[in-house]
Write an enzyme that holds these catalytic residues in place. Structure first.
Site, PDB file in Angstrom:
ATOM      1  N   GLU A   1      -6.461   3.999   8.311  1.00 31.33           N
ATOM      2  CA  GLU A   1      -6.326   5.441   8.070  1.00 31.33           C
ATOM      3  C   GLU A   1      -7.617   6.012   7.474  1.00 31.33           C
ATOM      4  OE1 GLU A   1      -2.665   5.149   5.872  1.00 31.33           O
ATOM      5  OE2 GLU A   1      -1.672   4.534   7.725  1.00 31.33           O
TER       6      GLU A   1
ATOM      7  N   SER B   1       3.995  -2.767  10.288  1.00 32.60           N
ATOM      8  CA  SER B   1       5.454  -2.715  10.431  1.00 32.60           C
ATOM      9  C   SER B   1       6.159  -4.013  10.042  1.00 32.60           C
ATOM     10  CB  SER B   1       5.835  -2.302  11.852  1.00 32.60           C
ATOM     11  OG  SER B   1       5.322  -1.017  12.149  1.00 32.60           O
TER      12      SER B   1
ATOM     13  N   HIS C   1      -9.119   0.407   5.383  1.00 35.99           N
ATOM     14  CA  HIS C   1      -7.817   0.669   6.017  1.00 35.99           C
ATOM     15  C   HIS C   1      -8.017   1.561   7.241  1.00 35.99           C
ATOM     16  CE1 HIS C   1      -3.735   2.039   6.674  1.00 35.99           C
ATOM     17  NE2 HIS C   1      -3.355   0.962   6.018  1.00 35.99           N
TER      18      HIS C   1
ATOM     19  N   LYS D   1       0.044   4.293  -0.208  1.00 32.92           N
ATOM     20  CA  LYS D   1      -0.601   5.439   0.449  1.00 32.92           C
ATOM     21  C   LYS D   1      -0.414   6.715  -0.392  1.00 32.92           C
ATOM     22  CE  LYS D   1       0.089   3.098   4.791  1.00 32.92           C
ATOM     23  NZ  LYS D   1       0.273   3.166   6.217  1.00 32.92           N
TER      24      LYS D   1
ATOM     25  N   GLY E   1       2.855   1.609  10.930  1.00 30.16           N
ATOM     26  CA  GLY E   1       3.758   2.749  10.785  1.00 30.16           C
ATOM     27  C   GLY E   1       4.435   3.155  12.080  1.00 30.16           C
TER      28      GLY E   1
ATOM     29  N   GLU F   1      -4.881  -5.817  10.632  1.00 31.66           N
ATOM     30  CA  GLU F   1      -3.874  -4.785  10.844  1.00 31.66           C
ATOM     31  C   GLU F   1      -4.102  -4.107  12.190  1.00 31.66           C
ATOM     32  OE1 GLU F   1      -2.034  -3.327   7.006  1.00 31.66           O
ATOM     33  OE2 GLU F   1      -3.888  -2.221   7.183  1.00 31.66           O
TER      34      GLU F   1
ATOM     35  N   ASN G   1       0.865  -1.181   0.000  1.00 29.33           N
ATOM     36  CA  ASN G   1       0.000   0.000   0.000  1.00 29.33           C
ATOM     37  C   ASN G   1       0.902   1.231   0.000  1.00 29.33           C
ATOM     38  OD1 ASN G   1      -1.798   2.045   0.516  1.00 29.33           O
ATOM     39  ND2 ASN G   1      -2.366   1.345   2.562  1.00 29.33           N
TER      40      ASN G   1
HETATM   41  C1  PEP Z   1      -0.411  -0.289   6.399  1.00 29.41           C
HETATM   42  O1  PEP Z   1      -0.574   0.913   6.354  1.00 29.41           O
HETATM   43  O2  PEP Z   1      -1.278  -1.053   5.922  1.00 29.41           O
HETATM   44  C2  PEP Z   1       0.814  -0.801   6.990  1.00 29.41           C
HETATM   45  C3  PEP Z   1       0.834  -2.037   7.362  1.00 29.41           C
HETATM   46  O3  PEP Z   1       1.816   0.102   7.167  1.00 29.41           O
HETATM   47  P1  PEP Z   1       3.287  -0.218   7.748  1.00 29.41           P
HETATM   48  O4  PEP Z   1       3.772  -1.474   7.073  1.00 29.41           O
HETATM   49  O5  PEP Z   1       4.111   0.975   7.402  1.00 29.41           O
HETATM   50  O6  PEP Z   1       3.112  -0.417   9.220  1.00 29.41           O
END
Ligand code: PEP
Length: 252
Positions: free
Chosen positions: A99, A215, A97, A11, A175, A169, A9
């Site tokens: 966000e 992450s 997601h 973003k 992040g 997630e 992703n």
């Molecule tokens: C995400 O935004 O779906 C995600 C997993 O981000 P990150 O890998 O940066 O934690």
């Protein structure tokens, strides 16, 4: 047999030329990797979808959108429809997601509508959900995940599930550099699979890919991906670098 998936992703990152460069680099770095039963998906920003989707046509890379609107068309300034995505060669959409939920107020009820709209247009969905840190601390994480899944997905017919990929997630791991341990991921993924089996049946539960996101990076991917119910990852930060992204594909 369910697929293994590594999905990036991007973003709100990468201009058009940066996107093209990254695709080129990813193509090069995955050349030597045997992708047996493994899908590689990237989700660039809307404005670059068409170009990226063209440039990945003859490769193993699939392209997803990061979001879409729940209506067919109309007066929704700034929004993008399922039909528009299909018209530029995109067959997959990420929905739910954290966000989108946190910064754009997307609720389970709205997401249920988006899911229906995606299915009406035969788009595959990577459906995201996960608990915030307080839920985990208060040991509410199973309840929260269960209600997110039930509210947005359990009105679907069994036949719709072939269009679904689930992505657990935990919001506290996105992040932040903080990752769920492989055991925490496995525990939740097994819980989700059981939940789907008890609502539908074990064949549907066995066939749905459940990704972990939060992450994931080359240093921790192998251990997380080795867990029985973890079928791959939804990747943020590490998807923006071709070497890291291909290391994750190699890890799976
Ligand atoms: C995400 O935004 O779906 C995600 C997993 O981000 P990150 O890998 O940066 O934690």
């Amino acid at each position: 047999m369910r697929s293994k998936i590594v999905a990036g992703n991007w973003k709100m990152n990468k201009t058009l030329s940066e996107s093209k460069d990254l695709v080129k680099e990813i193509k090069k770095s995955i050349k030597g990797i045997k992708l047996e039963n493994t899908r590689v998906i990237i989700a660039p920003t809307y404005v670059n979808l068409q170009k990226v989707s063209k440039s990945t046509k003859k490769s193993a890379i699939e392209v997803a959108a990061q979001n879409m609107h729940q209506a067919d068309s109309g007066a929704f300034t700034g929004e993008i429809s399922a039909e528009m995505l299909k018209s530029v060669g995109v067959g997959i959409v990420i929905l739910g997601h954290s966000e989108r939920r946190e910064y754009f107020g997307e609720t389970d009820a709205l997401l249920a509508q988006k899911v229906d709209q995606a299915l009406k247009n035969k788009l595959e969905i990577i459906f995201c959900f996960g608990e915030v840190l307080d839920d985990r601390k208060n040991e509410n994480h199973f309840k929260v995940v269960e209600s997110q899944i039930k509210n947005a997905l359990f009105h679907l017919d069994a036949s719709d599930w072939k269009y679904l990929v689930l992505a657990y997630e935990p919001v506290w791991a996105i992040g932040t550099g903080e990752t769920a341990s492989p055991e925490q991921a496995q525990e939740m993924h097994a819980f989700i699979r059981n939940l789907v089996a008890s609502k539908y049946n074990s064949a549907i539960a066995d066939n749905v890919s459940i990704l972990y996101g939060g992450s994931v990076k080359p240093a921790n991917a192998k251990e997380i991906f080795s867990k029985e119910d973890v079928d791959g990852g939804l990747i943020g930060g590490a998807a923006l670098n071709a070497d890291d992204f291909s290391a994750l594909i190699e890890a799976i």
